[in-house]
Design an enzyme around this catalytic site. Structure first.
Site, PDB file in Angstrom:
ATOM      1  CG  HIS A 137      -0.027   0.088   2.777  1.00  0.00           C
ATOM      2  ND1 HIS A 137       0.153   1.362   3.079  1.00  0.00           N
ATOM      3  CD2 HIS A 137       0.273  -0.867   3.296  1.00  0.00           C
ATOM      4  CE1 HIS A 137       0.717   0.972   4.215  1.00  0.00           C
ATOM      5  NE2 HIS A 137       0.711  -0.300   4.457  1.00  0.00           N
ATOM      6  CG  HIS A 146      12.969  -4.687 -14.106  1.00  0.00           C
ATOM      7  ND1 HIS A 146      13.865  -5.248 -15.101  1.00  0.00           N
ATOM      8  CD2 HIS A 146      12.425  -5.668 -13.653  1.00  0.00           C
ATOM      9  CE1 HIS A 146      13.326  -6.534 -15.286  1.00  0.00           C
ATOM     10  NE2 HIS A 146      12.361  -6.891 -14.269  1.00  0.00           N
TER      11      HIS A 146
END
Length: 212
Positions: A137, A146
């Site tokens: 979250h 990446h």
């Protein structure tokens, strides 16, 4: 991703094959691969190699592009070139990925199988969330970063643009990984990571500066 255009994948290496597999799993029509280093006329993953940048430029009104390039700087360069041509850049999310309704995902992002992106996370353009990675979250993942397979970001983590997190790396809640930083495979980040350094180990420590 909804488009009336045929889809091509830019990059026919290993990462490109995974991106093509995601597109197929979504039921998209893939024309083939575009790659500047591979000879046209060959096949990869049972799909044709169509040509390079010139082939794509000549058909820019006919096709959309998925980014099949794992290297961050090259992916950014191709993304910017496609934008200048006015090409539609696909955002691909594997059907088995779990994406919160409140998460935000930018253009050209690829989210791979079994990845999790939890509430109010923000994934900037061109980023890769690889297989099994967890973005908790309120995290922010910067443009063209990446996250390798099985990376875990605790809540409210911030990952800088063009950063690369290796296989299984873990970032504790609230920490920051700077722009273009590299976190080694299996590293556990307990403190903020400055931009443009490589960190490795448990706990992660600076190993060297990156070569940019």
């Amino acid at each position: 991703m909804k488009t009336t255009h045929r889809l091509v994948v830019y990059g026919c290496g290993g990462h490109g094959k995974v991106v093509a597999d995601i597109a197929l799993s979504l039921g998209l029509n893939i024309e083939g691969f575009v790659d500047d280093a591979a000879p046209a006329g060959g096949t990869v993953f049972n799909l044709p190699i169509l040509g390079g940048a010139a082939w794509l430029e000549a058909r820019r009104s006919e096709v959309s592009v998925a980014l099949g390039i794992g290297e961050n700087h090259t992916r950014r360069r191709i993304f910017e070139w496609c934008n200048r041509l006015g090409l539609t850049i696909a955002t691909l999310i594997h059907p088995t990925a779990a994406l919160s309704a409140s998460a935000r995902v930018g253009a050209g992002v690829v989210v791979m199988a079994q990845a999790v992106i939890n509430p109010d996370a923000c994934i900037a353009e061109g980023a890769i969330i690889n297989s099994g990675a967890i973005v908790e979250h309120d995290c922010e993942v910067g443009a063209f970063a990446h996250l390798s397979p099985n990376v875990t970001l605790g809540g409210t983590v911030r990952i800088g643009a063009l950063a690369h997190l290796g296989l299984g790396a873990a970032i504790l809640p609230g920490k920051v990984v700077g722009d273009e930083a590299v976190v080694g495979a299996g590293a556990v980040v307990l403190r903020d990571v400055p931009p443009r350094v490589v960190v490795v180990g448990v706990p992660a420590r600076i190993h060297r500066e990156t070569c940019t």
